[in-house]
Design a protein around this motif. Structure first.
Motif, mmCIF file in Angstrom:
data_model
loop_
_atom_site.group_PDB
_atom_site.id
_atom_site.type_symbol
_atom_site.label_atom_id
_atom_site.label_comp_id
_atom_site.label_asym_id
_atom_site.label_seq_id
_atom_site.Cartn_x
_atom_site.Cartn_y
_atom_site.Cartn_z
ATOM 1 N N LEU A 81 0.806 -1.212 0.000
ATOM 2 C CA LEU A 81 0.000 0.000 0.000
ATOM 3 C C LEU A 81 0.845 1.270 0.000
ATOM 4 C CD1 LEU A 81 -2.913 -0.998 2.383
ATOM 5 C CD2 LEU A 81 -2.920 -0.892 -0.106
ATOM 6 N N SER A 82 2.058 1.209 0.527
ATOM 7 C CA SER A 82 2.900 2.402 0.525
ATOM 8 C C SER A 82 3.528 2.666 -0.837
ATOM 9 C CB SER A 82 3.987 2.292 1.587
ATOM 10 O OG SER A 82 4.915 1.287 1.229
ATOM 11 N N THR A 83 3.569 1.672 -1.709
ATOM 12 C CA THR A 83 4.175 1.861 -3.022
ATOM 13 C C THR A 83 3.152 2.103 -4.124
ATOM 14 O OG1 THR A 83 4.205 -0.520 -3.398
ATOM 15 C CG2 THR A 83 6.179 0.467 -2.471
ATOM 16 N N VAL A 84 1.874 1.936 -3.842
ATOM 17 C CA VAL A 84 0.835 2.118 -4.855
ATOM 18 C C VAL A 84 0.523 3.600 -5.000
ATOM 19 C CG1 VAL A 84 -1.585 1.660 -5.383
ATOM 20 C CG2 VAL A 84 -0.167 -0.150 -4.481
ATOM 21 N N SER A 85 0.437 4.064 -6.246
ATOM 22 C CA SER A 85 0.019 5.441 -6.487
ATOM 23 C C SER A 85 -1.254 5.413 -7.328
ATOM 24 C CB SER A 85 1.115 6.223 -7.191
ATOM 25 O OG SER A 85 1.444 5.608 -8.404
ATOM 26 N N PHE A 86 -2.137 6.392 -7.112
ATOM 27 C CA PHE A 86 -3.399 6.428 -7.836
ATOM 28 C C PHE A 86 -3.871 7.867 -7.987
ATOM 29 C CE2 PHE A 86 -4.260 5.725 -3.388
ATOM 30 C CZ PHE A 86 -5.259 6.634 -3.096
ATOM 31 N N THR A 87 -4.875 8.048 -8.844
ATOM 32 C CA THR A 87 -5.428 9.359 -9.127
ATOM 33 C C THR A 87 -6.934 9.316 -8.945
ATOM 34 O OG1 THR A 87 -3.699 9.725 -10.766
ATOM 35 C CG2 THR A 87 -5.602 11.159 -10.868
ATOM 36 N N VAL A 88 -7.478 10.323 -8.267
ATOM 37 C CA VAL A 88 -8.924 10.432 -8.076
ATOM 38 C C VAL A 88 -9.391 11.654 -8.859
ATOM 39 C CG1 VAL A 88 -10.779 10.757 -6.413
ATOM 40 C CG2 VAL A 88 -8.795 9.377 -5.799
ATOM 41 N N ASP A 89 -10.279 11.441 -9.849
ATOM 42 C CA ASP A 89 -10.854 12.529 -10.636
ATOM 43 C C ASP A 89 -12.256 12.814 -10.124
ATOM 44 O OD1 ASP A 89 -8.662 12.782 -12.315
ATOM 45 O OD2 ASP A 89 -9.389 11.209 -13.672
ATOM 46 N N SER A 90 -12.581 14.092 -9.998
ATOM 47 C CA SER A 90 -13.905 14.491 -9.527
ATOM 48 C C SER A 90 -14.450 15.590 -10.430
ATOM 49 C CB SER A 90 -13.844 15.024 -8.099
ATOM 50 O OG SER A 90 -13.321 14.036 -7.238
ATOM 51 N N HIS A 91 -15.759 15.565 -10.641
ATOM 52 C CA HIS A 91 -16.418 16.607 -11.439
ATOM 53 C C HIS A 91 -17.454 17.288 -10.556
ATOM 54 C CE1 HIS A 91 -18.007 18.642 -14.947
ATOM 55 N NE2 HIS A 91 -19.232 18.319 -14.525
ATOM 56 N N TYR A 92 -17.343 18.611 -10.441
ATOM 57 C CA TYR A 92 -18.253 19.412 -9.636
ATOM 58 C C TYR A 92 -19.079 20.294 -10.567
ATOM 59 C CZ TYR A 92 -15.492 18.127 -5.557
ATOM 60 O OH TYR A 92 -14.859 17.437 -4.567
ATOM 61 N N CYS A 93 -20.339 20.381 -10.294
ATOM 62 C CA CYS A 93 -21.220 21.264 -11.049
ATOM 63 C C CYS A 93 -21.897 22.203 -10.047
ATOM 64 C CB CYS A 93 -22.262 20.460 -11.815
ATOM 65 S SG CYS A 93 -23.267 21.480 -12.905
ATOM 66 N N GLY A 94 -21.476 23.469 -10.062
ATOM 67 C CA GLY A 94 -22.034 24.444 -9.136
ATOM 68 C C GLY A 94 -21.677 24.161 -7.693
#
Length: 138
Positions: A19-32
């Protein structure tokens, strides 16, 4: 009990390293200001309210403010886990090489085919000396 604890500890340490070596990306979309979609592995779906850029015309030059926003959070894992042998100072290198050498040679035993007294013949037994002198150790 000791084996069970050892297996649990080994598994948990392996999981911590993973778990310390895993990298990831979280994408979020906000409307207003309201979260519409969030994605861990792919692209997010939009709400369909994006402003389409129109060709600028000479008649009308009105700019419309976009109410949607995309946010990307990147969590990077650890890249290096092993310390290079070159980064150690001279005393640490000497200790590490001596420890590895002695540890590897610690379990080298004699071969079973080596018999140290193979070339020597036992003495000839002419008479039983203990019986001859009637001396017995008790």
């Amino acid at each position: 009990m000791k084996k069970v604890f050892h297996k649990i500890a080994s598994f948990s340490l392996a999981l911590v390293v993973l778990l310390s070596t895993v990298s990831f990306t979280v994408d979020s979309h906000y409307c207003g200001g309201i979260l519409v979609d969030s994605s861990l592995f792919g692209h997010v779906e939009t709400c369909g309210m994006e402003v389409h850029q129109q060709l600028p015309s000479s008649e009308c030059d009105i700019s419309i403010k976009d109410c949607c926003s995309d946010e990307e959070v990147i969590v990077e894992g650890q890249d290096t886990l092993k310390t290079s042998f070159d980064r150690l100072d001279k005393d640490q290198q000497l200790f590490a090489t001596a420890f590895i050498y002695t540890y590897l040679n610690l379990f080298d035993g004699l071969d079973t085919s080596i018999v140290p007294f193979r070339d020597y013949a036992p003495p000839f037994l002419i008479t039983d000396i203990q019986k001859l002198h009637e001396t017995y150790l008790i």
